[in-house]
Design an enzyme around this catalytic site. Structure first.
Site, PDB file in Angstrom:
ATOM      1  N   HIS A 197      -3.020   4.427   3.886  1.00 15.33           N
ATOM      2  CA  HIS A 197      -2.653   3.807   5.157  1.00 15.33           C
ATOM      3  C   HIS A 197      -1.329   4.385   5.626  1.00 15.33           C
ATOM      4  O   HIS A 197      -0.321   4.318   4.916  1.00 15.33           O
ATOM      5  CB  HIS A 197      -2.565   2.285   5.003  1.00 15.33           C
ATOM      6  N   GLU A 200       2.389   2.698   5.594  1.00 10.47           N
ATOM      7  CA  GLU A 200       2.939   2.178   4.343  1.00 10.47           C
ATOM      8  C   GLU A 200       3.767   3.276   3.653  1.00 10.47           C
ATOM      9  O   GLU A 200       3.378   3.853   2.649  1.00 10.47           O
ATOM     10  CB  GLU A 200       1.769   1.683   3.470  1.00 10.47           C
ATOM     11  N   ARG A 255      -2.183   2.924  11.185  1.00 10.91           N
ATOM     12  CA  ARG A 255      -2.746   2.669   9.856  1.00 10.91           C
ATOM     13  C   ARG A 255      -3.876   3.644   9.492  1.00 10.91           C
ATOM     14  O   ARG A 255      -3.996   4.097   8.365  1.00 10.91           O
ATOM     15  CB  ARG A 255      -3.296   1.240   9.851  1.00 10.91           C
ATOM     16  N   HIS A 325      -0.338   1.044  -2.075  1.00  6.79           N
ATOM     17  CA  HIS A 325      -0.294   0.453  -0.737  1.00  6.79           C
ATOM     18  C   HIS A 325       0.954  -0.420  -0.611  1.00  6.79           C
ATOM     19  O   HIS A 325       1.704  -0.595  -1.554  1.00  6.79           O
ATOM     20  CB  HIS A 325      -1.530  -0.417  -0.513  1.00  6.79           C
ATOM     21  N   GLU A 399      -0.013  -3.170  -4.361  1.00  2.81           N
ATOM     22  CA  GLU A 399       0.595  -3.506  -3.075  1.00  2.81           C
ATOM     23  C   GLU A 399       2.080  -3.632  -3.380  1.00  2.81           C
ATOM     24  O   GLU A 399       2.506  -4.610  -3.996  1.00  2.81           O
ATOM     25  CB  GLU A 399       0.051  -4.835  -2.540  1.00  2.81           C
TER      26      GLU A 399
HETATM   27 ZN   LIG Z   1      -2.766  -0.166   2.548  1.00  2.41          ZN
END
Ligand SMILES: [Zn+2]
Ligand SMILES: *[C@@H]1O[C@H](CO)[C@@H](O)[C@H](O)[C@H]1NC(C)=O
Ligand SMILES: *[C@@H]1O[C@H](CO)[C@@H](O)[C@H](O)[C@H]1NC(C)=O
Ligand SMILES: *[C@@H]1O[C@H](CO)[C@@H](O)[C@H](O)[C@H]1NC(C)=O
Length: 438
Positions: A197, A200, A255, A325, A399
């Site tokens: 993405h 990020e 994104r 991410h 994340e």
């Molecule tokens: Zn992501």
């Protein structure tokens, strides 16, 4: 080894030069991205009742604001922490509506343009592009990251090999950095990708940090030596190269990929919904204008196809798949697309549990861990589930920081602590792999 060393001291005279000149093509303004986020806000709300959910979804559809968290409006339900980026011109309408509907909200970011500008340590700008003294505590443009890869490839021939596995939609090479002592013998491997993405940015910064740390400590840290002697790491610092580039030049909050659609003006596919595993089912959108658009067919995106082909070719020796991410502070494992327990749950759960514990030991930062479907939300067609389904027994998605204070605009000051603690988790998972647990 200068490329791996510490950045030059930051005391170099601060140049009050607008860093826009370095970052975007539009000159003449002194604000990055042409000041397009001036007056924009990011707010957080948590709908408490079904009525509030319904009301919020209605106004969301009408205004088409940018959702930061969760990634799709379909995930918003009672009790879901929801972060929304509101453009300046929609701000009054939306906030008045929320007040009228008695939906409570807090302002996370008062002025997004200021936050975009604060994301970067201005005094390190001079270092940003210098190749001789590489600075790992700033975000780097795609061009910088690629030069860095070329440089490591040339200067570290015994441990590094850089090669391309294909081309992006816009024709950019998809580089992989293979890390590990070269050997003819069979070696297991760990795959690491960052930047699926585009917005990020902490992801690519971590991939670079990981490579540097591995090369710097190979001689001194027995654990790292063991890893690089027994394994290859295949590191893809920027998966979504077109999107990442676009997030530097045009839209900081982009994104998706940048592919065109034949019937809609909206561009891009969510590269984490485009994989052939329960493709385009729950948690993915079939609409090209949505941020979680699954694409016209599985592996429609050349970036996804190239990585899937590579992993299919190497599936016998790739033992772990790690994808980076942001933001939420979580360590997730399969499944994402259904509420069910994976067959090797015991081994994977122990690895995850130890990894977040190791991570916390650095700065006390807490990560939640567990199956993605229960810890985050149901999503179909993502890379982690695909890797797992294709025979890679340890598949994880990180994340990274934070939990919303800065969101995607994690300041560069936090690159070092974030990467240091994440490094501990990745090393812990990798060493776990080298032991006996299927
Ligand atoms: Zn992501
Ligand atoms: C706000 O401005 C953008 C771009 O200028 C435009 O596309 C959008 O329709 C506007 N939204 C509202 C609610 O006026
Ligand atoms: C990396 O170095 C090898 C050996 O010198 C070379 O063959 C290869 O083309 C280089 N990779 C890139 C992307 O330049
Ligand atoms: C992994 O983390 C656990 C929990 O913090 C720790 O006890 C263990 O020593 C770590 N293992 C390695 C090999 O780093």
């Amino acid at each position: 080894m200068k490329f791996l060393g510490k950045p030059r001291s930051h005391t170099a005279a601060f140049l009050p030069l607008c860093w826009l000149l370095l970052k975007t093509l539009q000159s003449g303004h002194c604000h990055p991205y042409g000041n397009r986020y001036a007056g924009d806000k990011v707010i957080r709300l948590t709908p408490r009742t079904e009525e509030e959910v319904f009301a919020f979804k209605n106004i969301y559809r009408r205004l088409q604001v940018d959702l930061w968290q969760p990634s799709s409006i379909s995930y918003v339900s009672e009790g879901t922490v929801t972060d929304v980026h509101i453009p300046q011109n929609a701000s009054r309408t939306l906030l008045t509506f929320l007040q009228g509907a008695r939906i409570q909200y807090t302002v996370l970011i008062e002025d997004l343009q200021k936050a975009v500008e604060n994301e970067n340590n201005l005094q390190t700008q001079r270092n940003r592009r210098s190749l001789s003294e590489y600075n790992y505590e700033v975000y780097h443009s795609l061009e910088d990251i690629q030069s860095w890869m070329y440089h490591l490839n040339q200067t570290q021939p015994s441990l590094v090999q850089v090669f391309s596995i294909g081309r992006s939609y816009e024709g950019r090479p998809l580089f992989i950095l293979q890390l590990g002592r070269k050997s003819r013998a069979y070696k297991k491997a760990v795959w690491i990708d960052c930047g699926i993405h585009a917005r990020e940015w902490i992801g690519p910064a971590f991939c670079q940090w990981f490579a540097r740390e591995a090369l710097l400590t190979y001689k001194t840290d027995p654990a790292m030596r063991k890893m690089l002697n027994h394994l290859y790491f295949y590191i893809m610092p920027v998966f979504n190269v077109d999107g990442y580039h676009f997030s530097w030049t045009h839209d900081r909050f982009w994104r998706k990929t940048r592919s065109r659609n034949s019937r809609f003006h909206c561009r891009g596919v969510d590269a984490n919904r485009n994989w052939k595993v329960k493709w385009c089912d729950e948690g993915a959108s079939a609409h090209p204008c949505d941020d979680t658009y699954c694409g016209p067919f599985p592996e429609s995106e050349p970036e996804v196809k190239a990585v899937a082909d590579f992993l299919r070719q190497h599936r016998k020796h790739v033992r772990a798949y790690l994808s980076f991410h942001a933001y939420a502070q979580m360590l997730l494992y399969p499944y994402s697309y259904k509420h069910a327990t994976i067959p090797n749950f015991g081994c994977v759960e122990i690895a995850a549990h130890k990894a977040v514990k190791a991570l916390r030991s650095a700065h006390g930062i807490r990560y939640r861990h567990g199956p993605a479907s229960q810890t985050l939300y149901i999503s179909s067609g993502n890379s982690m589930d695909w890797a797992y389904k294709n025979g890679i027994p340890y598949a994880f998605a990180f994340e990274l920081r934070d939990t919303g204070q800065f969101g995607f605009l994690l300041p560069e000051m936090l690159i070092k602590p974030t990467c240091t603690e994440t490094m501990l988790a990745v090393k812990n998972i990798t060493l776990h792999l080298l032991k006996k647990c299927p």
